[in-house]
Design an enzyme around this catalytic site. Structure first.
Site, mmCIF file in Angstrom:
data_model
loop_
_atom_site.group_PDB
_atom_site.id
_atom_site.type_symbol
_atom_site.label_atom_id
_atom_site.label_comp_id
_atom_site.label_asym_id
_atom_site.label_seq_id
_atom_site.Cartn_x
_atom_site.Cartn_y
_atom_site.Cartn_z
ATOM 1 N N LYS A 168 0.994 -1.090 0.047
ATOM 2 C CA LYS A 168 -0.057 0.032 0.059
ATOM 3 C C LYS A 168 0.770 1.241 -0.045
ATOM 4 C CE LYS A 168 -4.151 -2.210 -0.040
ATOM 5 N NZ LYS A 168 -3.730 -3.524 0.226
ATOM 6 N N THR A 169 0.337 2.409 -0.231
ATOM 7 C CA THR A 169 0.880 3.827 -0.452
ATOM 8 C C THR A 169 1.687 4.030 0.872
ATOM 9 O OG1 THR A 169 -0.749 4.386 -1.840
ATOM 10 C CG2 THR A 169 0.640 6.065 -1.133
#
Length: 404
Positions: free
Chosen positions: A197-198
């Site tokens: 994920k970011t």
């Protein structure tokens, strides 16, 4: 003469496309993790967990953050806290990772799939409303890849029909709708911090809410019934009767990693938004091809990936897998197919109910005509130029793919 690299031509992006290792690491965070290890304050609502909860909630404009083990149990706890269970229906978009729908099954409710918007690939408000019945209790709009669900219309429909809204923001850390963070608009916002994920903590997740009562219930559901205000190891106030509570606690270590990454998130999203703006500019003249649209009121848009959609008639007869192979051969890294419709997943077709016939034509089409470039390759402007060059080359020579 064959021009495409997949047929022996010279790759257009070799030496131009910059690969980025993910997740990010730094010595300063490593030293903080060492000190955290030595402190022995690893879990049980530790100070570092609380610090991250407060910082992440404030960033998104929410009142409360409840840190958990991952971004699937956050959805499950959200539904539990909202009182959703057997006999209830929950509407989810057809194109999403399986966890969105699986969480509904975990609480014993029925999953109802609705079609998506062809531009953003997020839940289509009209399709959502068409699926509402007297048994519907909630909707889970998903902010997918680099597209934001239309929160204004979805929330208005939900309020009209007295439904709860659980935002699935697993792909949308830091994204804002009309200046306020996603996850702070519905009753509960659910985020994942899985390794890709970011914001990446390896595993972990968080629920956001502006409702004091829901915040207390969410905390109890993830912390074996304890109130946030009970002292660990001592008898405290009991949870509400019938509330199913679990050990879904997070840990201090990912909280520390995420705190440090949160400081860098605004600059990271600036680069991601600049990347997609550049890519749209460079590919706007390619017939039948488009970049996934951000939410119409996104400011800024968050990104887990950049969606590449080739659904025009110009591309008919060229399978997604062949287009993917051609891009990779031209030197584009970090690109994959999108999820298939969630209702076609094996786990939704083991019993008498066959979800494969749920019939969401836009989700069906985009799952076959959409590729995604993972977000960590979007930090570099040069990658937008290289990707655009590769797509132009394939478009100019698409006949070669038809000939295979």
């Amino acid at each position: 003469m064959k021009h495409l690299a997949i047929h022996g031509g010279t790759p257009v992006a070799v030496g131009q496309f910059i690969e980025t290792a993910w997740p990010p690491v730094c010595e300063a965070t490593a030293e903080k993790l060492k000190q955290l290890y030595l402190s022995r304050a690893w879990s049980f609502n530790s100070p570092k967990e609380q610090e991250f909860e407060q910082a992440f909630a404030a960033y998104h404009g929410a009142k409360h953050g409840i840190f958990m083990a991952n971004g699937t149990v956050t959805l499950e706890c959200a539904l539990t806290a909202l009182g959703i269970g057997p006999g209830d229906e929950v509407i989810v978009p057809a194109l999403t990772w399986i966890a969105t729908a699986a969480a509904v099954k975990y609480v014993g409710a029925k999953v109802v799939f609705a079609d998506i918007d062809p531009l953003t690939a997020a839940l289509a408000p009209a399709a959502f409303e068409a699926q509402i019945t007297t048994r519907t209790k909630a909707v889970i709009p998903v902010h997918l890849y680099g597209g934001m669900a239309d929160l204004d219309h979805i929330i208005a429909i939900a309020q009209k029909h007295h439904l709860a809204v659980v935002e699935d923001c697993a792909h949308m850390q830091g994204g804002k709708w009309r200046g306020r963070g996603v996850g702070a608009w519905g009753d509960v916002g659910s985020f994942s911090f899985q390794q890709s994920k970011t914001l990446s903590g390896g595993e972990s997740g968080i629920c956001l809410t502006n409702d004091d009562k829901l915040a207390e219930l969410l905390y109890r559901t993830k912390h074996i019934g304890y109130s946030r205000y009970d002292q660990q190891g001592q008898a405290g106030t009991p949870p509400p009767s019938g509330l199913l509570c679990h050990n879904y606690r997070g840990l201090a270590f990912p909280a520390q990693i995420l705190l440090d990454q949160l400081d860098e998130l605004p600059a990271l999203l600036d680069r991601y938004n600049a990347f997609t703006d550049r890519l749209r500019e460079l590919t706007g003249d390619i017939a039948g091809f488009r970049v996934q649209a951000p939410g119409r009121m996104a400011s800024p848009q968050g990104y887990y990936a950049c969606g590449l959609i080739f659904d025009g008639s110009e591309w008919h007869g060229i399978p997604k897998a062949r287009f993917l192979q051609a891009l990779r051969a031209e030197g584009i890294m970090g690109i994959n197919g999108t999820y298939g419709p969630a209702y076609k997943h094996l786990l939704f077709n083991l019993h008498e109910k066959d979800y494969r016939n749920s019939g969401c034509p836009t989700a069906e089409r985009l799952s076959e005509r959409m590729l995604v470039l993972m977000h960590w390759h979007m930090s570099h402007r040069a990658n937008a130029d290289a990707l655009a060059s590769a797509i132009h080359k394939i478009a100019d020579n698409r006949k070669e793919l038809h000939e295979c």
